[in-house]
Design a protein around this motif. Structure first.
Motif, PDB file in Angstrom:
ATOM      1  N   SER A  49       4.363 -15.434 -97.821  1.00  0.00           N
ATOM      2  CA  SER A  49       3.664 -14.151 -97.775  1.00  0.00           C
ATOM      3  C   SER A  49       4.385 -13.167 -96.867  1.00  0.00           C
ATOM      4  O   SER A  49       5.132 -13.549 -95.976  1.00  0.00           O
ATOM      5  CB  SER A  49       2.232 -14.332 -97.289  1.00  0.00           C
ATOM      6  N   ILE A  50       4.151 -11.917 -97.139  1.00  0.00           N
ATOM      7  CA  ILE A  50       4.560 -10.821 -96.271  1.00  0.00           C
ATOM      8  C   ILE A  50       3.280 -10.065 -95.934  1.00  0.00           C
ATOM      9  O   ILE A  50       2.570  -9.617 -96.835  1.00  0.00           O
ATOM     10  CB  ILE A  50       5.566  -9.881 -96.968  1.00  0.00           C
ATOM     11  N   SER A  51       2.966  -9.966 -94.660  1.00  0.00           N
ATOM     12  CA  SER A  51       1.738  -9.293 -94.239  1.00  0.00           C
ATOM     13  C   SER A  51       2.065  -8.191 -93.245  1.00  0.00           C
ATOM     14  O   SER A  51       2.892  -8.375 -92.359  1.00  0.00           O
ATOM     15  CB  SER A  51       0.775 -10.281 -93.581  1.00  0.00           C
ATOM     16  N   GLN A  52       1.402  -7.071 -93.406  1.00  0.00           N
ATOM     17  CA  GLN A  52       1.533  -5.965 -92.470  1.00  0.00           C
ATOM     18  C   GLN A  52       0.134  -5.452 -92.164  1.00  0.00           C
ATOM     19  O   GLN A  52      -0.692  -5.317 -93.061  1.00  0.00           O
ATOM     20  CB  GLN A  52       2.372  -4.836 -93.075  1.00  0.00           C
ATOM     21  N   SER A  53      -0.109  -5.170 -90.901  1.00  0.00           N
ATOM     22  CA  SER A  53      -1.424  -4.695 -90.508  1.00  0.00           C
ATOM     23  C   SER A  53      -1.292  -3.648 -89.409  1.00  0.00           C
ATOM     24  O   SER A  53      -0.432  -3.767 -88.537  1.00  0.00           O
ATOM     25  CB  SER A  53      -2.260  -5.877 -90.009  1.00  0.00           C
ATOM     26  N   GLN A  54      -2.125  -2.630 -89.468  1.00  0.00           N
ATOM     27  CA  GLN A  54      -2.160  -1.611 -88.433  1.00  0.00           C
ATOM     28  C   GLN A  54      -3.607  -1.260 -88.136  1.00  0.00           C
ATOM     29  O   GLN A  54      -4.454  -1.266 -89.027  1.00  0.00           O
ATOM     30  CB  GLN A  54      -1.430  -0.337 -88.876  1.00  0.00           C
ATOM     31  N   SER A  55      -3.866  -0.928 -86.885  1.00  0.00           N
ATOM     32  CA  SER A  55      -5.205  -0.544 -86.485  1.00  0.00           C
ATOM     33  C   SER A  55      -5.109   0.580 -85.464  1.00  0.00           C
ATOM     34  O   SER A  55      -4.212   0.602 -84.627  1.00  0.00           O
ATOM     35  CB  SER A  55      -5.935  -1.748 -85.881  1.00  0.00           C
ATOM     36  N   SER A  56      -6.042   1.504 -85.543  1.00  0.00           N
ATOM     37  CA  SER A  56      -6.084   2.606 -84.586  1.00  0.00           C
ATOM     38  C   SER A  56      -7.534   2.829 -84.166  1.00  0.00           C
ATOM     39  O   SER A  56      -8.400   3.039 -85.011  1.00  0.00           O
ATOM     40  CB  SER A  56      -5.531   3.888 -85.232  1.00  0.00           C
ATOM     41  N   ASN A  57      -7.791   2.748 -82.859  1.00  0.00           N
ATOM     42  CA  ASN A  57      -9.110   3.031 -82.309  1.00  0.00           C
ATOM     43  C   ASN A  57      -8.953   4.145 -81.291  1.00  0.00           C
ATOM     44  O   ASN A  57      -8.218   3.996 -80.319  1.00  0.00           O
ATOM     45  CB  ASN A  57      -9.707   1.785 -81.638  1.00  0.00           C
ATOM     46  N   GLN A 104      -1.018  -5.637 -97.220  1.00  0.00           N
ATOM     47  CA  GLN A 104      -0.934  -4.553 -96.252  1.00  0.00           C
ATOM     48  C   GLN A 104      -2.358  -4.084 -95.967  1.00  0.00           C
ATOM     49  O   GLN A 104      -3.167  -3.951 -96.887  1.00  0.00           O
ATOM     50  CB  GLN A 104      -0.110  -3.387 -96.812  1.00  0.00           C
ATOM     51  N   SER A 105      -2.663  -3.859 -94.698  1.00  0.00           N
ATOM     52  CA  SER A 105      -3.983  -3.338 -94.363  1.00  0.00           C
ATOM     53  C   SER A 105      -3.876  -2.337 -93.226  1.00  0.00           C
ATOM     54  O   SER A 105      -2.995  -2.448 -92.374  1.00  0.00           O
ATOM     55  CB  SER A 105      -4.933  -4.480 -93.978  1.00  0.00           C
ATOM     56  N   GLN A 106      -4.755  -1.374 -93.253  1.00  0.00           N
ATOM     57  CA  GLN A 106      -4.804  -0.350 -92.212  1.00  0.00           C
ATOM     58  C   GLN A 106      -6.267  -0.046 -91.922  1.00  0.00           C
ATOM     59  O   GLN A 106      -7.103  -0.073 -92.822  1.00  0.00           O
ATOM     60  CB  GLN A 106      -4.106   0.936 -92.672  1.00  0.00           C
ATOM     61  N   SER A 107      -6.560   0.249 -90.664  1.00  0.00           N
ATOM     62  CA  SER A 107      -7.914   0.671 -90.310  1.00  0.00           C
ATOM     63  C   SER A 107      -7.831   1.707 -89.207  1.00  0.00           C
ATOM     64  O   SER A 107      -6.891   1.727 -88.416  1.00  0.00           O
ATOM     65  CB  SER A 107      -8.756  -0.526 -89.862  1.00  0.00           C
ATOM     66  N   GLY A 122     -11.688  24.637 -83.008  1.00  0.00           N
ATOM     67  CA  GLY A 122     -10.567  23.705 -83.148  1.00  0.00           C
ATOM     68  C   GLY A 122     -10.676  22.469 -82.274  1.00  0.00           C
ATOM     69  O   GLY A 122      -9.693  21.770 -82.050  1.00  0.00           O
ATOM     70  N   SER A 123     -11.856  22.149 -81.812  1.00  0.00           N
ATOM     71  CA  SER A 123     -12.032  21.004 -80.914  1.00  0.00           C
ATOM     72  C   SER A 123     -12.833  19.906 -81.603  1.00  0.00           C
ATOM     73  O   SER A 123     -13.608  20.148 -82.527  1.00  0.00           O
ATOM     74  CB  SER A 123     -12.769  21.440 -79.649  1.00  0.00           C
ATOM     75  N   GLY A 124     -12.645  18.686 -81.129  1.00  0.00           N
ATOM     76  CA  GLY A 124     -13.429  17.547 -81.606  1.00  0.00           C
ATOM     77  C   GLY A 124     -13.116  17.119 -83.020  1.00  0.00           C
ATOM     78  O   GLY A 124     -13.966  16.568 -83.708  1.00  0.00           O
ATOM     79  N   ASN A 125     -11.908  17.339 -83.483  1.00  0.00           N
ATOM     80  CA  ASN A 125     -11.525  16.970 -84.848  1.00  0.00           C
ATOM     81  C   ASN A 125     -10.937  15.561 -84.879  1.00  0.00           C
ATOM     82  O   ASN A 125     -10.251  15.137 -83.957  1.00  0.00           O
ATOM     83  CB  ASN A 125     -10.488  17.958 -85.388  1.00  0.00           C
ATOM     84  N   ASN A 126     -11.206  14.872 -85.956  1.00  0.00           N
ATOM     85  CA  ASN A 126     -10.595  13.562 -86.206  1.00  0.00           C
ATOM     86  C   ASN A 126      -9.706  13.689 -87.430  1.00  0.00           C
ATOM     87  O   ASN A 126     -10.176  14.028 -88.512  1.00  0.00           O
ATOM     88  CB  ASN A 126     -11.661  12.494 -86.465  1.00  0.00           C
ATOM     89  N   ILE A 127      -8.425  13.411 -87.255  1.00  0.00           N
ATOM     90  CA  ILE A 127      -7.472  13.483 -88.367  1.00  0.00           C
ATOM     91  C   ILE A 127      -6.801  12.121 -88.487  1.00  0.00           C
ATOM     92  O   ILE A 127      -6.266  11.595 -87.513  1.00  0.00           O
ATOM     93  CB  ILE A 127      -6.419  14.590 -88.132  1.00  0.00           C
ATOM     94  N   ASN A 128      -6.838  11.553 -89.686  1.00  0.00           N
ATOM     95  CA  ASN A 128      -6.248  10.235 -89.921  1.00  0.00           C
ATOM     96  C   ASN A 128      -5.441  10.299 -91.210  1.00  0.00           C
ATOM     97  O   ASN A 128      -5.975  10.627 -92.261  1.00  0.00           O
ATOM     98  CB  ASN A 128      -7.350   9.180 -90.028  1.00  0.00           C
ATOM     99  N   VAL A 129      -4.152   9.992 -91.132  1.00  0.00           N
ATOM    100  CA  VAL A 129      -3.274   9.963 -92.298  1.00  0.00           C
ATOM    101  C   VAL A 129      -2.717   8.553 -92.403  1.00  0.00           C
ATOM    102  O   VAL A 129      -2.094   8.048 -91.472  1.00  0.00           O
ATOM    103  CB  VAL A 129      -2.122  10.990 -92.161  1.00  0.00           C
ATOM    104  N   GLN A 130      -2.945   7.900 -93.547  1.00  0.00           N
ATOM    105  CA  GLN A 130      -2.462   6.530 -93.759  1.00  0.00           C
ATOM    106  C   GLN A 130      -1.658   6.480 -95.045  1.00  0.00           C
ATOM    107  O   GLN A 130      -2.037   7.079 -96.046  1.00  0.00           O
ATOM    108  CB  GLN A 130      -3.635   5.549 -93.844  1.00  0.00           C
ATOM    109  N   ASN A 131      -0.563   5.716 -95.012  1.00  0.00           N
ATOM    110  CA  ASN A 131       0.289   5.573 -96.181  1.00  0.00           C
ATOM    111  C   ASN A 131       0.779   4.133 -96.252  1.00  0.00           C
ATOM    112  O   ASN A 131       1.168   3.553 -95.242  1.00  0.00           O
ATOM    113  CB  ASN A 131       1.485   6.531 -96.089  1.00  0.00           C
ATOM    114  N   GLN A 132       0.732   3.553 -97.446  1.00  0.00           N
ATOM    115  CA  GLN A 132       1.273   2.216 -97.678  1.00  0.00           C
ATOM    116  C   GLN A 132       2.222   2.285 -98.858  1.00  0.00           C
ATOM    117  O   GLN A 132       1.890   2.842 -99.893  1.00  0.00           O
ATOM    118  CB  GLN A 132       0.152   1.213 -97.974  1.00  0.00           C
TER     119      GLN A 132
END
Length: 143
Positions: A49-57, A104-107, A122-132
């Motif tokens: 197997s080839i596994s890739q994982s990313q997490s952002s908190n 591949q997994s991302q969270s 322009g305050s308190g924004n959450n921006i999340n860009v994910q690409n696999q």
């Protein structure tokens, strides 16, 4: 019982235990069900197997008596790229078993809190860009 008989019994028990342990150590590889002792009649087994994982908190908190312009924002950019190959080949008379995967997994978990006595533009924004991306191959061949 005298001391000689007790002493002889201790040696007999110790020698018996040593013989049992030695026999177990010698015979365990012979009865082990491991592919290291493979013959032509055993099946081939492969797990690959080839596994890739990313997490952002992320957590942002702002308390201000004035302006909080462009503050307390969370930005997350995640990218996974796999250009390699996951190739597997087997040959055998006893049957083949292959378990092959690319995963591949991302969270992302983001929290932003803004308390302000003034401007919060322009305050308190959450921006999340994910690409696999997986441009490699996942090939298996068995005969």
């Amino acid at each position: 019982m005298n001391k000689t008989n007790i002493h002889n019994k201790k040696y007999l028990i110790s020698a018996s235990i040593a013989m049992v342990v030695a026999l177990a150590l010698i015979s365990s590889p012979l009865v082990a069900m491991d592919d290291a002792f493979a013959t032509h009649k055993k099946a081939n087994k492969a797990k690959q197997s080839i596994s890739q994982s990313q997490s952002s908190n992320q957590n942002a908190g702002c308390v201000s008596g004035g302006t909080t312009f462009l503050s307390c924002s969370n930005l997350s950019f995640q990218h996974q790229k796999n250009t390699g190959s996951n190739a597997l080949a087997q040959s055998g008379q006893g049957g083949n078993f292959a378990d092959q995967s690319i995963s591949q997994s991302q969270s992302s978990s983001q929290t932003s809190n803004v308390v302000s006595g003034g401007n919060t533009i322009g305050s308190g924004n959450n921006i999340n860009v994910q690409n696999q991306e997986n441009s490699g191959s996942n090939a298996a061949a068995q005969s």
